[in-house]
Each structure stands twice: as C-alpha cells, then as structure tokens.
Write a protein that holds these residues in place. Structure first.
Motif, PDB file in Angstrom:
ATOM      1  N   THR A 366       0.829  -1.203   0.000  1.00 45.16           N
ATOM      2  CA  THR A 366       0.000   0.000   0.000  1.00 45.16           C
ATOM      3  C   THR A 366       0.865   1.255   0.000  1.00 45.16           C
ATOM      4  O   THR A 366       0.605   2.216  -0.743  1.00 45.16           O
ATOM      5  CB  THR A 366      -0.935   0.008   1.218  1.00 45.16           C
ATOM      6  OG1 THR A 366      -1.753  -1.155   1.201  1.00 45.16           O
ATOM      7  CG2 THR A 366      -1.815   1.252   1.226  1.00 45.16           C
ATOM      8  N   GLY A 367       1.897   1.252   0.829  1.00 44.50           N
ATOM      9  CA  GLY A 367       2.778   2.409   0.900  1.00 44.50           C
ATOM     10  C   GLY A 367       3.493   2.687  -0.412  1.00 44.50           C
ATOM     11  O   GLY A 367       3.594   3.840  -0.853  1.00 44.50           O
ATOM     12  N   LEU A 368       3.965   1.637  -1.073  1.00 45.17           N
ATOM     13  CA  LEU A 368       4.655   1.811  -2.352  1.00 45.17           C
ATOM     14  C   LEU A 368       3.697   2.276  -3.442  1.00 45.17           C
ATOM     15  O   LEU A 368       4.076   3.073  -4.317  1.00 45.17           O
ATOM     16  CB  LEU A 368       5.346   0.508  -2.752  1.00 45.17           C
ATOM     17  CG  LEU A 368       6.574   0.128  -1.913  1.00 45.17           C
ATOM     18  CD1 LEU A 368       7.013  -1.296  -2.218  1.00 45.17           C
ATOM     19  CD2 LEU A 368       7.722   1.105  -2.176  1.00 45.17           C
ATOM     20  N   GLU A 369       2.474   1.803  -3.401  1.00 38.43           N
ATOM     21  CA  GLU A 369       1.469   2.249  -4.374  1.00 38.43           C
ATOM     22  C   GLU A 369       1.198   3.746  -4.205  1.00 38.43           C
ATOM     23  O   GLU A 369       1.117   4.500  -5.188  1.00 38.43           O
ATOM     24  CB  GLU A 369       0.182   1.447  -4.191  1.00 38.43           C
ATOM     25  CG  GLU A 369      -0.912   1.807  -5.191  1.00 38.43           C
ATOM     26  CD  GLU A 369      -2.175   0.981  -4.981  1.00 38.43           C
ATOM     27  OE1 GLU A 369      -3.171   1.262  -5.677  1.00 38.43           O
ATOM     28  OE2 GLU A 369      -2.166   0.078  -4.119  1.00 38.43           O
ATOM     29  N   ARG A 370       1.099   4.185  -2.960  1.00 36.99           N
ATOM     30  CA  ARG A 370       0.871   5.605  -2.703  1.00 36.99           C
ATOM     31  C   ARG A 370       2.079   6.445  -3.100  1.00 36.99           C
ATOM     32  O   ARG A 370       1.934   7.554  -3.633  1.00 36.99           O
ATOM     33  CB  ARG A 370       0.523   5.819  -1.228  1.00 36.99           C
ATOM     34  CG  ARG A 370      -0.802   5.207  -0.825  1.00 36.99           C
ATOM     35  CD  ARG A 370      -1.116   5.484   0.635  1.00 36.99           C
ATOM     36  NE  ARG A 370      -2.366   4.870   1.053  1.00 36.99           N
ATOM     37  CZ  ARG A 370      -2.909   5.010   2.257  1.00 36.99           C
ATOM     38  NH1 ARG A 370      -2.300   5.785   3.163  1.00 36.99           N
ATOM     39  NH2 ARG A 370      -4.049   4.415   2.560  1.00 36.99           N
ATOM     40  N   LEU A 371       3.264   5.922  -2.827  1.00 30.94           N
ATOM     41  CA  LEU A 371       4.480   6.639  -3.215  1.00 30.94           C
ATOM     42  C   LEU A 371       4.549   6.790  -4.726  1.00 30.94           C
ATOM     43  O   LEU A 371       4.916   7.859  -5.237  1.00 30.94           O
ATOM     44  CB  LEU A 371       5.708   5.895  -2.693  1.00 30.94           C
ATOM     45  CG  LEU A 371       7.069   6.516  -3.052  1.00 30.94           C
ATOM     46  CD1 LEU A 371       7.204   7.915  -2.457  1.00 30.94           C
ATOM     47  CD2 LEU A 371       8.204   5.618  -2.560  1.00 30.94           C
ATOM     48  N   ALA A 372       4.192   5.744  -5.461  1.00 32.05           N
ATOM     49  CA  ALA A 372       4.195   5.804  -6.918  1.00 32.05           C
ATOM     50  C   ALA A 372       3.250   6.894  -7.423  1.00 32.05           C
ATOM     51  O   ALA A 372       3.576   7.650  -8.345  1.00 32.05           O
ATOM     52  CB  ALA A 372       3.804   4.459  -7.506  1.00 32.05           C
ATOM     53  N   GLY A 373       2.069   6.982  -6.813  1.00 35.25           N
ATOM     54  CA  GLY A 373       1.128   8.018  -7.201  1.00 35.25           C
ATOM     55  C   GLY A 373       1.661   9.409  -6.922  1.00 35.25           C
ATOM     56  O   GLY A 373       1.508  10.338  -7.742  1.00 35.25           O
ATOM     57  N   PHE A 374       2.340   9.576  -5.780  1.00 41.87           N
ATOM     58  CA  PHE A 374       2.904  10.880  -5.407  1.00 41.87           C
ATOM     59  C   PHE A 374       4.011  11.278  -6.378  1.00 41.87           C
ATOM     60  O   PHE A 374       4.055  12.424  -6.844  1.00 41.87           O
ATOM     61  CB  PHE A 374       3.418  10.806  -3.979  1.00 41.87           C
ATOM     62  CG  PHE A 374       4.069  12.073  -3.506  1.00 41.87           C
ATOM     63  CD1 PHE A 374       3.333  13.240  -3.346  1.00 41.87           C
ATOM     64  CD2 PHE A 374       5.425  12.101  -3.195  1.00 41.87           C
ATOM     65  CE1 PHE A 374       3.937  14.414  -2.906  1.00 41.87           C
ATOM     66  CE2 PHE A 374       6.040  13.261  -2.757  1.00 41.87           C
ATOM     67  CZ  PHE A 374       5.287  14.434  -2.603  1.00 41.87           C
ATOM     68  N   VAL A 375       4.913  10.354  -6.679  1.00 40.12           N
ATOM     69  CA  VAL A 375       6.011  10.647  -7.594  1.00 40.12           C
ATOM     70  C   VAL A 375       5.456  10.982  -8.984  1.00 40.12           C
ATOM     71  O   VAL A 375       5.924  11.919  -9.665  1.00 40.12           O
ATOM     72  CB  VAL A 375       6.993   9.454  -7.661  1.00 40.12           C
ATOM     73  CG1 VAL A 375       8.006   9.634  -8.803  1.00 40.12           C
ATOM     74  CG2 VAL A 375       7.718   9.295  -6.333  1.00 40.12           C
ATOM     75  N   GLY A 376       4.455  10.224  -9.409  1.00 42.07           N
ATOM     76  CA  GLY A 376       3.833  10.500 -10.705  1.00 42.07           C
ATOM     77  C   GLY A 376       3.232  11.887 -10.764  1.00 42.07           C
ATOM     78  O   GLY A 376       3.348  12.595 -11.777  1.00 42.07           O
ATOM     79  N   ALA A 377       2.585  12.296  -9.669  1.00 42.86           N
ATOM     80  CA  ALA A 377       1.967  13.620  -9.636  1.00 42.86           C
ATOM     81  C   ALA A 377       3.026  14.721  -9.678  1.00 42.86           C
ATOM     82  O   ALA A 377       2.826  15.762 -10.307  1.00 42.86           O
ATOM     83  CB  ALA A 377       1.123  13.751  -8.359  1.00 42.86           C
TER      84      ALA A 377
END
Length: 380
Positions: A366-377
């Motif tokens: 879950t944490g890595l999925e959220r990090l991926a979204g943040f980096v993408g943004a």
C-alpha cells in the motif's frame, strides 16, 4: 541569572526518524514506512522464557555485565560467525544504543575526532558530540556508498581516534566491500585507530559468504569494538537488549560507563536473550530479502534510482530531479499521498529518502502504491 545546562546538548537534534513517524501517526490513514522495526512480533519461544523466569523469582539484581551464561552464549554465537570475544569482555546492554554510548564515551577525550561514513544513522554523530568529540563526516555517495581509500586517508588527522562502520548500512542497506574493509583495517593498523563496528544488521545480510570486520581482521581485536542487538533479526525492538564486546582494556572502561548509566539489564529477560541466540534468523532474512526485491522493483517502475540493498531492511532511493529537498518531499508525501518516509537529510544524504521495508507485506504494498502516485503527480 538562569542556570546553565550541559553545552554539549546544544548541538544535538532530536531524531528526524521519530519526527516523521509522529507526523504519520497524527495523519489519519497514513501508511508509515519510517521506523526500522520488524512488522513481526517476537517469537513465542523467546517470550515464554520471561514468564518462566518471573515464575521462579528471577527478579533480583543480576551481575552488572549480565549473567555469565548469557555472556558465554553470546561469545559462542559470535565465534560461529568468526568473531572471537572473551565472556569477561562482553557486556549485555540496553540495546545497541547503549552499547554504542558505552563505546564512544569510553574512547573519547574532548576534541578527539571520529570518522563517520555518511549517509549514516544520526546516533553516531550525536553520541560523539555528547562525549565532546568531533564527528567527521566522510561522504560515500559518489562511490555507491562504499569507502574510497584515498578519501578515508584524507579525512584522518592527528586528532582522529576512531572510525564507525555499519555494514549492512542504515540507511542505504549497502554492505561494505572488501576494498572498503581493507581501507578501514589499514587505517586502524597504521594510524592506531579504533574501529567501532555497529553490527546490528549483520544477521540480515543477503550476500552469501559475508563476513564482518572483526571476523576478517582478527589481528585487530584490540582495536575493534563490536556492538550488536537482539532488536532487528529477532524482532525484539521493544526489549531493549544488546551487547558490546572489545579487548580487555576497552571492555573494562565500558563496564564502568555501563554500570553508572544503567547498572544492568533486567534479570528476567536474559534467558529470553539466550533463547533468541538459539533461534534461527534465516526465516526473517528470507522474508526481508523478498520484500527487498518487491521494493526495488516498485522503485524502478517509479523511475527512482536506488543502489540495491544487500542487507538490513532499508532502501535509499534518489529523489534528485523531482524538484524537492528531501524534507519537503517527505512532508508533502504524508499530506498529499498518505505515505511516510524519512528525509535523507536526517542521515547526511540529501537528495535521497529512506524507506523501511520491514513492514508487513500488505502495508508495504500500500505504501509503495501511494508513493508511486505521489512521484507521478510531481512529474506531472
């Protein structure tokens, strides 16, 4: 006129790791990948020993340095890994933190310098300052977190007393290669330096055939101080149990610091410590290695470069190019994505962030999925 306090405390910072962990806890629904703490609980066989000892009344003062049978078990465990220590020169401590406190306090006089390869755990810098020594940071980022022999030689001055090494490393997860180890050994031998070995992640090394500093250079036994802990490989962070060993002279000095700092660790926890030593760490190591692979693959998909960790349970990806300093990156990740990391600036590694993959698999995913979204943004 106000009363003064110890001036050595003026330059000390409170833990950035704890600050960002607290920010995560204050943010509803935030996934924290901050603390270097196993997601697992201590195994039942270890916990059971405490109940047994309490039931039989092991509630009185133990020897200051720990019961002889535990110190002998520690030495036998270390000997299996090529490290030779004498039971009379081993102290059972209140975690590796106290072990390092005893070592640094025993070695340093005011003005003595200690070389700390960075990125590094903030504790080393703080303990050196508390002992009125001078921490000397040796940046390793340009050499993939390995020690450059020339740079190490340049950092040594007539005031240098010791070098701190942590392998596997916190925060990078990197293991020092033989060239790095040889450079430290040569400096210790030719310049008469102590080597403070923080070995707390030694059991969590994924590289076959890995040998710690004290095992590689037994001829430097009088210069090496070995600090270790039950916290990481046996999921015993809350127990606050560790040990420190050294040559006779240094061990005697550390015993004085230990006696006046904490007296001893609790009597009824020491059979549990011995049970832990007899418990295999292989399952934990295999689990962390699988989480390491999962984490590195996820970071690669995000386009965040990272030196593949060879041990411990941390990744230290670069965030250069994303337009944010590490502290702002981590603050925004908590607010905007609900995932908490630790800024690289807390370890002397600006341009990076530390991610702990010691969390359970679901939390990590879950944490890595959220990090991926943040980096993408951030990239738009």
């Amino acid at each position: 006129m106000p009363l003064s306090l110890n001036a050595a405390l003026d330059d000390l910072r409170l833990s950035g790791i704890r600050r960002f962990s607290a920010l995560a806890a204050q943010t509803p629904g935030c996934v924290s990948l901050t603390l270097g703490e196993p997601g697992e609980d201590t195994t039942p066989n270890v916990c059971a020993k405490v109940g047994e000892d309490l039931a039989r009344g092991l509630t009185h003062y133990p020897p200051n340095n720990g019961f002889a049978w535990l110190r002998e078990a520690i030495c036998a465990w270390e000997a299996e890994r090529g490290v030779r220590l004498a039971p009379e020169n081993v102290i059972v401590t209140d975690g590796a933190t106290e072990a390092l406190f005893c070592a640094i306090t025993s070695l340093l006089n005011p003005g003595d310098e200690v070389i700390i390869p960075t990125p590094a755990f903030l504790l080393y810098d703080s303990l050196v300052r508390l002992a009125r020594g001078v921490p000397v940071a040796l940046d390793t980022t340009a050499s993939n977190f390995q020690l450059d022999p020339h740079a190490l030689a340049q950092a040594i001055t007539p005031r240098t007393k010791a070098i701190v090494i942590t392998s596997p490393n916190n925060p990078t997860g990197c293991v020092l290669d033989r060239r790095s180890m040889d450079a430290v050994a040569e400096a210790a031998q030719t310049r008469g330096l102590y080597v403070i070995c923080d070995d707390v992640y030694g059991e969590l090394c994924y590289e076959p055939g890995y040998r710690r500093f004290s095992a590689l250079y037994p001829e430097l036994a009088d210069r090496a101080i070995v600090a270790n802990s039950f916290s990481k490989p046996w999921a015993m962070t809350g127990w606050r149990l560790g040990w420190v060993g050294a040559g006779e002279k240094v061990a005697a000095a550390m015993a004085k610091v230990h006696q006046y700092a904490v007296s001893s660790v609790p009597a009824f926890m020491q059979h549990a410590a011995m049970e832990a030593l007899a418990t295999s760490t292989a399952p934990m190591r295999a689990s962390y290695q699988a989480r390491r692979d999962f984490t590195v693959e996820a970071l690669d998909r995000m386009g965040l470069s990272v030196v593949t960790p060879q041990g411990a349970f941390y990744a230290f990806p670069s965030i250069e190019g994303l337009g944010l300093a590490s502290e702002e990156f981590c603050e925004r990740a908590i607010r905007e994505a609900g995932v908490a990391l630790v800024p690289g600036s807390c370890f002397g590694g600006e341009g990076h962030v530390r991610l702990s993959y010691a969390a359970d698999e679901k939390t990590l995913a879950t944490g890595l999925e959220r990090l991926a979204g943040f980096v993408g943004a951030l990239r738009g």
